[in-house]
Design an enzyme around this catalytic site. Structure first.
Site, PDB file in Angstrom:
ATOM      1  N   CYS A 228       5.472  -3.960  15.867  1.00  0.00           N
ATOM      2  CA  CYS A 228       5.629  -3.162  16.887  1.00  0.00           C
ATOM      3  C   CYS A 228       4.469  -3.333  17.479  1.00  0.00           C
ATOM      4  CB  CYS A 228       5.919  -1.379  15.734  1.00  0.00           C
ATOM      5  SG  CYS A 228       7.310  -1.375  15.845  1.00  0.00           S
TER       6      CYS A 228
ATOM      7  N   CYS B 164       6.222  -6.154   7.637  1.00  0.00           N
ATOM      8  CA  CYS B 164       7.547  -5.973   8.574  1.00  0.00           C
ATOM      9  C   CYS B 164       7.841  -6.909   9.480  1.00  0.00           C
ATOM     10  CB  CYS B 164       6.404  -4.423   9.173  1.00  0.00           C
ATOM     11  SG  CYS B 164       8.410  -3.920  10.019  1.00  0.00           S
TER      12      CYS B 164
ATOM     13  N   CYS C 156       1.300  -1.444  15.524  1.00  0.00           N
ATOM     14  CA  CYS C 156       1.076  -1.198  13.699  1.00  0.00           C
ATOM     15  C   CYS C 156       0.289  -1.831  13.251  1.00  0.00           C
ATOM     16  CB  CYS C 156       3.046  -1.262  13.937  1.00  0.00           C
ATOM     17  SG  CYS C 156       2.803  -0.679  12.208  1.00  0.00           S
TER      18      CYS C 156
ATOM     19  N   CYS D 183       3.622   8.407   1.077  1.00  0.00           N
ATOM     20  CA  CYS D 183       3.968   7.755   2.008  1.00  0.00           C
ATOM     21  C   CYS D 183       5.145   6.033   1.181  1.00  0.00           C
ATOM     22  CB  CYS D 183       3.101   7.806   2.743  1.00  0.00           C
ATOM     23  SG  CYS D 183       4.087   6.542   4.609  1.00  0.00           S
TER      24      CYS D 183
ATOM     25  N   CYS E 294      -0.698   6.457   9.768  1.00  0.00           N
ATOM     26  CA  CYS E 294       0.685   6.196  10.193  1.00  0.00           C
ATOM     27  C   CYS E 294       0.223   4.798  11.250  1.00  0.00           C
ATOM     28  CB  CYS E 294       1.305   7.110  11.004  1.00  0.00           C
ATOM     29  SG  CYS E 294       3.646   7.481  10.967  1.00  0.00           S
TER      30      CYS E 294
ATOM     31  N   GLU F  31       0.370  -1.392   0.071  1.00  0.00           N
ATOM     32  CA  GLU F  31      -0.153  -0.294  -0.066  1.00  0.00           C
ATOM     33  C   GLU F  31       1.145   1.041  -0.404  1.00  0.00           C
ATOM     34  OE1 GLU F  31      -2.982  -0.629   3.315  1.00  0.00           O
ATOM     35  OE2 GLU F  31      -4.231  -1.712   2.122  1.00  0.00           O
TER      36      GLU F  31
HETATM   37  S1  SF4 Z   1       5.767   0.682  12.858  1.00  0.00           S
HETATM   38 FE1  SF4 Z   1       4.841  -0.599  12.063  1.00  0.00          FE
HETATM   39  S2  SF4 Z   1       5.837  -0.894   9.707  1.00  0.00           S
HETATM   40 FE2  SF4 Z   1       7.088   0.563  11.362  1.00  0.00          FE
HETATM   41  S3  SF4 Z   1       9.105  -1.125  12.056  1.00  0.00           S
HETATM   42 FE3  SF4 Z   1       6.947  -1.052  13.423  1.00  0.00          FE
HETATM   43  S4  SF4 Z   1       6.076  -2.888  12.329  1.00  0.00           S
HETATM   44 FE4  SF4 Z   1       7.820  -2.141  11.049  1.00  0.00          FE
END
Ligand code: SF4
Length: 366
Positions: free
Chosen positions: A145, A141, A148, A134, A359, A121
């Site tokens: 986190c 990933c 996220c 962006c 975000c 995306e």
């Molecule tokens: S915020 Fe999301 S995309 Fe960014 S490093 Fe952490 S897990 Fe990965």
């Protein structure tokens, strides 16, 4: 005669794969995708084809500056070279499969399909005359986190440099003025392809974006931040900090267990010293997690003495995740504690919340 030609073709293909392995994957038809390669790669390829290396700059200009995808239209190149390129190479693009416009404010989310069927995306944000794209740098990933959406979908693979810049090229008609590498993925864990994509963006034969209009955002990979500091790129760096103690950051951003705050901040100080440029700390405010006065106190203490700006971003809730956005009163109190204790503080209400384009909200599960 025929055999000789076939022999030449085989030799060409062997050369082609030796170069390709180090740079770009071949397309399913076995040809090299020239999009995502850069001058040094073209020089090598042209050398292998028995051509003059200076033509690499012409090739780059046709592909990126002029946006041509058909070798026949590259009239500056000889017919013979165009024929050779046609035999061994393509200029392939990612495919736009869906777009969603935000009703609440001016942003738009784009779903792209890659040549192997994976999806990413990309988000466009309009703020006055400023149009920011962006970009994603990975499919998913691996950093996980906890707040996220991308982290929740896990990691599939790195994007190639071509797939990174193609997000800009494909959306070129929108008049993009700024680029942030802040979409899906951790750009510094896809260092080589990200660096090549940055070089293509920031060169007059490429996409011609001034370095100060490009921002790379990282969760904090100290060795790679130090490496980036040594590159001759003047792009901006943003650190997704989000909390100011190791105890809390370990829970929110597991990468902190490997690279604790001291190590991260040492790398940041090194970056600032080497590049003579300040950086931005991004701080996503999450209700009852990192939004108290004590959190603000710890933050101002942590970054004291570093040439930086703090960008506060009230959290955008993600379905299935247990976090909420703090009240407006809490957000403003947090900002007012920080400024003027910290040199510069901005508050950015994320755009595109209703289409999950804000975000930390990007994911391609559906
Ligand atoms: S915020 Fe999301 S995309 Fe960014 S490093 Fe952490 S897990 Fe990965």
């Amino acid at each position: 005669m025929v055999d000789q030609t076939c022999g030449e073709d085989r030799a060409m293909n062997r050369n082609q794969s030796s170069m390709v392995e180090a740079t770009n994957p071949m397309d399913p038809g076995g040809k090299i995708n020239l999009k995502g390669l850069w001058i040094e790669d073209y020089e090598k390829l042209l050398g292998e084809l028995g051509e003059k290396r200076y033509k690499a700059r012409q090739l780059a200009s046709w592909i990126y500056d002029k946006g041509i995808t058909d070798f026949a239209q590259m009239t500056e190149l000889s017919k013979d070279l165009r024929k050779k390129l046609n035999q061994i190479a393509v200029i392939d693009s990612i495919k736009l499969v869906k777009r969603q416009i935000s009703q609440k404010d001016i942003s738009e989310k784009f779903l792209f399909e890659l040549s192997d069927g994976e999806k990413i995306e990309t988000v466009l944000i309009w703020e006055g005359k400023r149009v920011t794209v962006c970009l994603s740098t990975q499919v998913g990933c691996q950093l996980g986190c906890t707040f996220c959406a991308t982290g929740k979908m896990g990691f599939k693979r790195n994007l190639t440099a071509g797939e990174i810049i193609d997000q800009i090229i494909t959306l070129g008609e929108h008049g993009i003025t700024h680029v942030v590498l802040m979409g899906m993925g951790e750009p510094l864990l896809n260092y080589d392809h990200t660096l090549k994509a940055l070089k293509i963006m920031n060169n007059e034969l490429g996409l011609s974006f001034a370095a100060k209009k490009i921002t790379l955002s990282t969760a904090g990979i100290p060795p790679m931040i130090e490496k980036l500091a040594e590159e001759k790129l003047k792009i901006k760096l943003a650190i997704s900090l989000n909390v100011a103690t190791d105890e809390k950051r370990n829970k929110l951003m597991p990468i902190n267990k490997k690279y604790p705050l001291k190590e991260l901040l040492d790398a940041v100080k090194y970056f600032v010293k080497q590049t003579k440029r300040g950086i931005t700390f991004e701080y996503v405010l999450i209700e009852d997690v990192n939004d108290s006065e004590k959190d603000a106190q710890e933050l101002s203490k942590l970054i004291r003495g570093i040439r930086c700006k703090i960008n506060l971003i009230p959290y955008n809730p993600v379905p299935d995740l247990p976090y909420q956005r703090p009240s407006q009163e809490t957000v403003l109190a947090f900002r007012d504690y920080l400024y003027p204790r910290c040199p510069a503080v901005t508050l950015r209400w994320s755009k595109g919340e209703d289409i999950l384009a804000a975000c930390g909200q990007l994911r391609t599960l559906s």
